[in-house]
Design a protein around this motif. Structure first.
Motif, PDB file in Angstrom:
ATOM      1  N   LEU A 105      32.630  42.349  38.507  1.00  0.00           N
ATOM      2  CA  LEU A 105      33.399  43.385  39.199  1.00  0.00           C
ATOM      3  C   LEU A 105      34.901  43.099  39.147  1.00  0.00           C
ATOM      4  O   LEU A 105      35.710  43.989  38.840  1.00  0.00           O
ATOM      5  N   GLU A 106      35.277  41.861  39.438  1.00  0.00           N
ATOM      6  CA  GLU A 106      36.698  41.544  39.516  1.00  0.00           C
ATOM      7  C   GLU A 106      37.349  41.488  38.137  1.00  0.00           C
ATOM      8  O   GLU A 106      38.525  41.840  37.989  1.00  0.00           O
ATOM      9  N   GLU A 107      36.596  41.041  37.134  1.00  0.00           N
ATOM     10  CA  GLU A 107      37.165  41.007  35.787  1.00  0.00           C
ATOM     11  C   GLU A 107      37.452  42.426  35.301  1.00  0.00           C
ATOM     12  O   GLU A 107      38.540  42.708  34.778  1.00  0.00           O
ATOM     13  N   ALA A 112      41.444  47.009  34.580  1.00  0.00           N
ATOM     14  CA  ALA A 112      41.792  48.398  34.889  1.00  0.00           C
ATOM     15  C   ALA A 112      43.084  48.471  35.696  1.00  0.00           C
ATOM     16  O   ALA A 112      43.905  49.377  35.515  1.00  0.00           O
ATOM     17  N   ALA A 113      43.277  47.498  36.605  1.00  0.00           N
ATOM     18  CA  ALA A 113      44.496  47.479  37.417  1.00  0.00           C
ATOM     19  C   ALA A 113      45.731  47.298  36.539  1.00  0.00           C
ATOM     20  O   ALA A 113      46.790  47.869  36.814  1.00  0.00           O
ATOM     21  N   ALA A 114      45.604  46.488  35.475  1.00  0.00           N
ATOM     22  CA  ALA A 114      46.732  46.273  34.571  1.00  0.00           C
ATOM     23  C   ALA A 114      47.153  47.574  33.892  1.00  0.00           C
ATOM     24  O   ALA A 114      48.327  47.777  33.584  1.00  0.00           O
ATOM     25  N   VAL A 115      46.201  48.452  33.690  1.00  0.00           N
ATOM     26  CA  VAL A 115      46.485  49.720  33.014  1.00  0.00           C
ATOM     27  C   VAL A 115      46.957  50.791  34.002  1.00  0.00           C
ATOM     28  O   VAL A 115      47.870  51.573  33.702  1.00  0.00           O
ATOM     29  N   ARG A 116      46.363  50.808  35.197  1.00  0.00           N
ATOM     30  CA  ARG A 116      46.562  51.930  36.111  1.00  0.00           C
ATOM     31  C   ARG A 116      47.415  51.644  37.346  1.00  0.00           C
ATOM     32  O   ARG A 116      47.754  52.573  38.084  1.00  0.00           O
ATOM     33  N   GLU A 204      51.317  43.055  36.207  1.00  0.00           N
ATOM     34  CA  GLU A 204      52.678  43.592  36.136  1.00  0.00           C
ATOM     35  C   GLU A 204      53.056  43.917  34.687  1.00  0.00           C
ATOM     36  O   GLU A 204      53.696  44.946  34.411  1.00  0.00           O
ATOM     37  N   ALA A 205      52.650  43.061  33.744  1.00  0.00           N
ATOM     38  CA  ALA A 205      52.982  43.255  32.335  1.00  0.00           C
ATOM     39  C   ALA A 205      52.059  44.258  31.650  1.00  0.00           C
ATOM     40  O   ALA A 205      52.208  44.520  30.462  1.00  0.00           O
ATOM     41  N   ARG A 206      51.113  44.789  32.410  1.00  0.00           N
ATOM     42  CA  ARG A 206      50.097  45.704  31.876  1.00  0.00           C
ATOM     43  C   ARG A 206      49.317  45.058  30.727  1.00  0.00           C
ATOM     44  O   ARG A 206      48.949  45.707  29.741  1.00  0.00           O
ATOM     45  N   ASP A 207      49.078  43.752  30.913  1.00  0.00           N
ATOM     46  CA  ASP A 207      48.314  42.963  29.945  1.00  0.00           C
ATOM     47  C   ASP A 207      46.842  42.974  30.372  1.00  0.00           C
ATOM     48  O   ASP A 207      46.408  42.149  31.183  1.00  0.00           O
ATOM     49  N   GLN A 208      46.088  43.915  29.842  1.00  0.00           N
ATOM     50  CA  GLN A 208      44.700  44.098  30.263  1.00  0.00           C
ATOM     51  C   GLN A 208      43.856  42.864  29.980  1.00  0.00           C
ATOM     52  O   GLN A 208      43.104  42.401  30.847  1.00  0.00           O
ATOM     53  N   ASP A 209      43.960  42.320  28.764  1.00  0.00           N
ATOM     54  CA  ASP A 209      43.164  41.140  28.412  1.00  0.00           C
ATOM     55  C   ASP A 209      43.554  39.930  29.249  1.00  0.00           C
ATOM     56  O   ASP A 209      42.689  39.156  29.697  1.00  0.00           O
ATOM     57  N   GLU A 213      41.106  37.821  31.853  1.00  0.00           N
ATOM     58  CA  GLU A 213      40.894  36.391  31.683  1.00  0.00           C
ATOM     59  C   GLU A 213      41.279  35.620  32.940  1.00  0.00           C
ATOM     60  O   GLU A 213      40.584  34.688  33.361  1.00  0.00           O
ATOM     61  N   ALA A 214      42.379  36.014  33.583  1.00  0.00           N
ATOM     62  CA  ALA A 214      42.798  35.344  34.808  1.00  0.00           C
ATOM     63  C   ALA A 214      41.761  35.536  35.912  1.00  0.00           C
ATOM     64  O   ALA A 214      41.428  34.597  36.644  1.00  0.00           O
ATOM     65  N   ALA A 215      41.234  36.753  36.032  1.00  0.00           N
ATOM     66  CA  ALA A 215      40.216  37.025  37.053  1.00  0.00           C
ATOM     67  C   ALA A 215      38.954  36.211  36.785  1.00  0.00           C
ATOM     68  O   ALA A 215      38.355  35.651  37.714  1.00  0.00           O
ATOM     69  N   ALA A 216      38.551  36.146  35.522  1.00  0.00           N
ATOM     70  CA  ALA A 216      37.366  35.370  35.174  1.00  0.00           C
ATOM     71  C   ALA A 216      37.593  33.883  35.462  1.00  0.00           C
ATOM     72  O   ALA A 216      36.687  33.170  35.904  1.00  0.00           O
TER      73      ALA A 216
END
Length: 247
Positions: A105-107, A112-116, A204-209, A213-216
């Motif tokens: 869920l968090e990953e 999605a948060a990075a994009v939206r 903040e950087a809209r870096d989805q990947d 990875e940070a969440a995981a």
């Protein structure tokens, strides 16, 4: 005081009353944990018969929204059927399964948060990071756990996915409670904080990947720390999704 909608007169009066009472609970007319009015008060307010009211209340007890306590009255147990079912299921789950579900869920939510995410949501995440740093600096473990739970909920809300937000709000306590009993030494706590900063930087950087990875990595750190910690206490998920005291 907010009034309960009076059901329309029809052959399905009991079913309509269930819908009316359920809506009243979901919109906060009766907050979770409060005792509902006495039976006679409800009969007079709603203009329904005793058997109709008891049938409707019994249905809501069965759905998990209400809890009848012998000699004490009937209390609001949860604000929705989904919350009741999901928290009850999570409370019986194995800790590794809960961690895996949290990771999924968090990953996804972080990507999605990075994009939206909006600027306001990003600002809120930065505020929570500062609050977490202050709690840790003051050695306030309870405050740190509370802020951490708020942080993860804020990330999920920034995903913009209403269904995901609803699911996570209902399961948030159960998903994070597996960490509540673990002792966090200074090194692990610093790594944990660093991963949160990395997550916000990626959002903040809209870096989805990078956000995914940070969440995981946050959940992976938890899993590794738990595996290295002997005699961890079992999870004890709370019934209300608003409980925000877990790391």
């Amino acid at each position: 005081m907010k009034r309960i909608s009076t059901p329309r007169r029809s052959a399905s009066l009991s079913a309509q009353l269930v819908d009316s009472l359920r809506s009243h609970i979901e919109t906060g007319g009766w907050p979770v944990g409060t005792r509902i009015p006495p039976e006679q008060t409800l009969i007079e307010e709603l203009g329904v018969g005793r058997s109709t009211l008891r049938e409707a209340l019994g249905a809501l007890v069965h759905l998990g929204l209400l809890e009848a306590r012998v000699g004490d009255g009937t209390y609001v147990r949860s604000s929705s059927e989904l919350q009741s079912v999901m928290v009850r299921r999570a409370s019986a789950a194995q800790r590794p399964d809960i961690l895996e579900l949290r990771s999924v869920l968090e990953e996804y939510a972080s990507g999605a948060a990075a994009v939206r995410r909006s600027e306001e949501e990003l600002g809120r995440l930065r505020e929570l990071l500062a609050d977490a740093d202050a709690a840790c600096a003051g050695a306030d473990e309870s405050a740190a756990r509370s802020v951490d739970a708020l942080f993860h909920r804020a990330v999920v809300r920034a995903s913009g996915n209403d269904m995901l937000i609803e699911v996570y709000d209902y399961l948030g306590t159960a998903l994070t409670s597996v960490l509540g009993g673990l002792p966090w030494d200074t090194a692990v706590a610093e790594e944990h904080a660093g991963l949160h900063r990395r997550l916000v930087d990626a959002i903040e950087a809209r870096d989805q990947d990078g956000a995914r990875e940070a969440a995981a990595s946050i959940v992976r750190l938890t899993r590794e720390h738990e595996a290295a910690t002997p005699a961890t206490a079992p999870a004890t998920p709370a019934a209300a999704p608003s409980a925000e005291g877990e790391r």
